[in-house]
Write a protein that holds these residues in place. Structure first.
Motif, PDB file in Angstrom:
ATOM      1  N   THR A   1       0.851  -1.192   0.000  1.00 49.72           N
ATOM      2  CA  THR A   1       0.000   0.000   0.000  1.00 49.72           C
ATOM      3  C   THR A   1       0.879   1.231   0.000  1.00 49.72           C
ATOM      4  O   THR A   1       1.983   1.215   0.550  1.00 49.72           O
ATOM      5  N   GLY A   2       0.426   2.281  -0.662  1.00 46.59           N
ATOM      6  CA  GLY A   2       1.242   3.479  -0.795  1.00 46.59           C
ATOM      7  C   GLY A   2       1.153   4.389   0.410  1.00 46.59           C
ATOM      8  O   GLY A   2       0.366   4.157   1.341  1.00 46.59           O
ATOM      9  N   VAL A   3       1.975   5.442   0.392  1.00 45.89           N
ATOM     10  CA  VAL A   3       1.916   6.500   1.397  1.00 45.89           C
ATOM     11  C   VAL A   3       1.984   7.842   0.676  1.00 45.89           C
ATOM     12  O   VAL A   3       2.623   7.961  -0.372  1.00 45.89           O
ATOM     13  N   VAL A   4       1.316   8.819   1.241  1.00 47.62           N
ATOM     14  CA  VAL A   4       1.364  10.172   0.695  1.00 47.62           C
ATOM     15  C   VAL A   4       1.594  11.138   1.847  1.00 47.62           C
ATOM     16  O   VAL A   4       0.701  11.352   2.669  1.00 47.62           O
ATOM     17  N   ASP A   5       2.816  11.691   1.917  1.00 44.55           N
ATOM     18  CA  ASP A   5       3.109  12.759   2.880  1.00 44.55           C
ATOM     19  C   ASP A   5       3.566  13.976   2.092  1.00 44.55           C
ATOM     20  O   ASP A   5       3.481  13.997   0.853  1.00 44.55           O
ATOM     21  N   GLY A   6       4.053  14.992   2.769  1.00 44.24           N
ATOM     22  CA  GLY A   6       4.458  16.212   2.072  1.00 44.24           C
ATOM     23  C   GLY A   6       5.547  15.972   1.044  1.00 44.24           C
ATOM     24  O   GLY A   6       5.538  16.563  -0.051  1.00 44.24           O
ATOM     25  N   ASN A   7       6.507  15.101   1.370  1.00 49.11           N
ATOM     26  CA  ASN A   7       7.585  14.796   0.425  1.00 49.11           C
ATOM     27  C   ASN A   7       7.064  14.072  -0.802  1.00 49.11           C
ATOM     28  O   ASN A   7       7.453  14.364  -1.939  1.00 49.11           O
ATOM     29  N   VAL A   8       6.173  13.102  -0.588  1.00 47.02           N
ATOM     30  CA  VAL A   8       5.623  12.334  -1.708  1.00 47.02           C
ATOM     31  C   VAL A   8       4.754  13.224  -2.588  1.00 47.02           C
ATOM     32  O   VAL A   8       4.785  13.113  -3.822  1.00 47.02           O
ATOM     33  N   ILE A   9       3.992  14.121  -1.972  1.00 44.94           N
ATOM     34  CA  ILE A   9       3.180  15.059  -2.753  1.00 44.94           C
ATOM     35  C   ILE A   9       4.063  15.854  -3.706  1.00 44.94           C
ATOM     36  O   ILE A   9       3.756  16.010  -4.897  1.00 44.94           O
ATOM     37  N   ARG A  10       5.191  16.349  -3.198  1.00 38.84           N
ATOM     38  CA  ARG A  10       6.097  17.151  -4.024  1.00 38.84           C
ATOM     39  C   ARG A  10       6.663  16.329  -5.184  1.00 38.84           C
ATOM     40  O   ARG A  10       6.702  16.780  -6.332  1.00 38.84           O
ATOM     41  N   VAL A  11       7.112  15.122  -4.891  1.00 39.79           N
ATOM     42  CA  VAL A  11       7.707  14.265  -5.929  1.00 39.79           C
ATOM     43  C   VAL A  11       6.681  13.941  -7.010  1.00 39.79           C
ATOM     44  O   VAL A  11       6.953  14.091  -8.216  1.00 39.79           O
TER      45      VAL A  11
ATOM     46  N   VAL B   1      16.476  15.046  -2.290  1.00 41.97           N
ATOM     47  CA  VAL B   1      16.787  15.398  -3.682  1.00 41.97           C
ATOM     48  C   VAL B   1      15.722  16.332  -4.259  1.00 41.97           C
ATOM     49  O   VAL B   1      16.016  17.446  -4.691  1.00 41.97           O
ATOM     50  N   CYS B   2      14.490  15.893  -4.243  1.00 38.41           N
ATOM     51  CA  CYS B   2      13.387  16.686  -4.798  1.00 38.41           C
ATOM     52  C   CYS B   2      12.847  17.614  -3.711  1.00 38.41           C
ATOM     53  O   CYS B   2      11.687  17.568  -3.338  1.00 38.41           O
ATOM     54  N   VAL B   3      13.726  18.479  -3.233  1.00 36.78           N
ATOM     55  CA  VAL B   3      13.421  19.349  -2.095  1.00 36.78           C
ATOM     56  C   VAL B   3      12.604  20.557  -2.557  1.00 36.78           C
ATOM     57  O   VAL B   3      12.525  20.844  -3.751  1.00 36.78           O
ATOM     58  N   PRO B   4      11.974  21.288  -1.618  1.00 41.66           N
ATOM     59  CA  PRO B   4      11.104  22.404  -2.022  1.00 41.66           C
ATOM     60  C   PRO B   4      11.813  23.457  -2.863  1.00 41.66           C
ATOM     61  O   PRO B   4      11.277  23.914  -3.873  1.00 41.66           O
TER      62      PRO B   4
END
Length: 413
Positions: free
Chosen positions: A97-107, A154-157
């Motif tokens: 199952t996946g996860v969606v947090d702030g980092n994943v949203i950005r990516v 890596v994929c930082v704000p």
């Protein structure tokens, strides 16, 4: 603890928590007061309360067995939402199952060029669908942690390291930047300009495309994504707070603190006697209102003129811009309080800091001690600075560490 809080801040709290309550059974036996004391300063205090409630439910109702799926975790345990359930189920129990947090949203927003408000229900639902499709079926926990790490390192704000990104060939935001550069080059040299792809045009009312009122900003590059709605301004609030002080049996100052209600903001924490103020109230009226409140609460006559104004302390909660108007009132003797009122107790400075008090109340006490120190030059300032240095963390504040570094067992001294 990592919800809404950086790893660097959490480390010390996490280590102390696991040392005090290494098992669910140990946590279930703790009191809420103990939980709040350890959580004090970490913010979002309901997280600690829910964590303990979940431990008690697992022990008392689920025979000590944690739910194994994201669906059951979210359904059965208080305080466990969609992200926490997905993280536990995939990392601990291997559920795909996946996860969606702030980092994943950005990516994901950058990978798929999603320019609509990333906090909108339509976008969040689509991101969860994507995360559940992308997750590796054989190693879901590793995949989810890698995706979160990609966003954290890596994929930082700002200033993302696109050249080092392992999925850059799939990134539509990067592809759009390259097309923008090619477009500008062709225009500069007078070459024919191609018609943009439908993927790039942002027309047709797509719920995932950038709104027409917010065009692509070439200077931002991939950091055009994700886009968020304008942040709601925090509510402004003012509170009168009184530091009631007496001399203890050994001559050291003691302070009266009271416990907040069991629900609402800072539920169950301790604070100095306080009173919410109406906006625009003059200082004289504030003082009178606080004196009346203290008199009704203690049963003692309190003269407004006896309250000494310390100053104002500002503390920003996530949704409240709180200003504390701080007063002090020295007392000559003990004070008997009505047991039907909020729980209260006298504490020394050391006991105050060991209690479940918010960061805001620590600021209030610091302002009180600062003024007392100014009226008594040479007392306390060096000791306070020394104590702060002694208790300082070795981790540089604000440093975002990797999950691997966070979860590494502490080394022996």
């Amino acid at each position: 603890m990592l919800q809404q809080t950086q790893v660097a801040t959490v480390i010390d709290y996490y280590n102390r928590w696991m040392q005090k309550w290494p098992t669910l059974q140990a946590l279930a036996q703790a009191s809420l007061e103990e939980v709040n004391e350890l959580w004090a300063g970490l913010g979002y205090y309901s997280r600690g309360k829910r964590l303990q409630e979940a431990a008690r439910k697992v022990v008392s109702e689920l025979a000590g067995r944690m739910p194994r799926t994201a669906e059951d975790l979210q359904k059965l345990l208080p305080g466990v939402g969609r992200y926490t359930a997905g993280a536990i189920a995939s990392i601990s129990y291997g559920q795909a199952t996946g996860v969606v947090d702030g980092n994943v949203i950005r990516v994901l927003c950058r990978l798929r060029c999603i320019g609509a408000d990333s906090s909108s229900p339509a976008v969040i639902d689509r991101l969860w669908d994507m995360a559940n499709v992308l997750v590796d079926r054989s190693r879901p926990g590793d995949f989810n942690q890698a995706l979160m790490e990609l966003g954290a390192t890596v994929c930082v704000p700002k200033a993302p390291l696109c050249g080092e990104c392992p999925v850059k060939q799939h990134c539509r935001a990067r592809r759009r930047v390259e097309k923008e550069l090619a477009f500008a080059s062709q225009k500069l040299f007078g070459k024919p300009v191609p018609v943009p792809d439908v993927e790039d045009c942002g027309v047709g009312g797509c719920p995932l495309c950038p709104p027409a009122t917010e065009p692509w900003d070439s200077s931002l590059g991939v950091t055009n994504f994700p886009r968020k709605a304008a942040k709601k301004q925090p509510r402004v609030a003012r509170t009168a707070t009184c530091v009631l002080e007496r001399r203890g049996c050994h001559g050291a100052p003691e302070y009266l603190i009271v416990q907040r209600p069991s629900s609402g903001l800072l539920a169950g924490l301790w604070e100095f006697p306080s009173l919410p103020l109406a906006q625009g109230l003059q200082e004289e009226k504030q003082r009178e209102a606080l004196a009346d409140h203290l008199q009704a609460w203690t049963g003692w006559p309190v003269a407004a003129a006896g309250l000494r104004l310390i100053g104002e302390v500002v503390h920003i909660f996530s949704h409240i811009h709180q200003t504390y108007v701080v007063y002090s009132l020295p007392l000559d003797g003990d004070m008997t309080l009505d047991p039907a009122l909020s729980p209260s107790r006298w504490v020394t400075e050391e006991e105050f800091h060991a209690s479940a008090v918010s960061t805001a109340m620590k600021k209030v006490l610091k302002a009180h001690e600062k003024q007392r120190g100014e009226s008594s030059p040479g007392k306390g300032s060096k000791r306070k600075r020394g104590a702060k240095q002694q208790g300082a963390s070795s981790t540089r504040p604000g440093t975002q560490l990797s999950l691997r570094a966070f979860l590494r067992a502490p080394t022996s001294p």
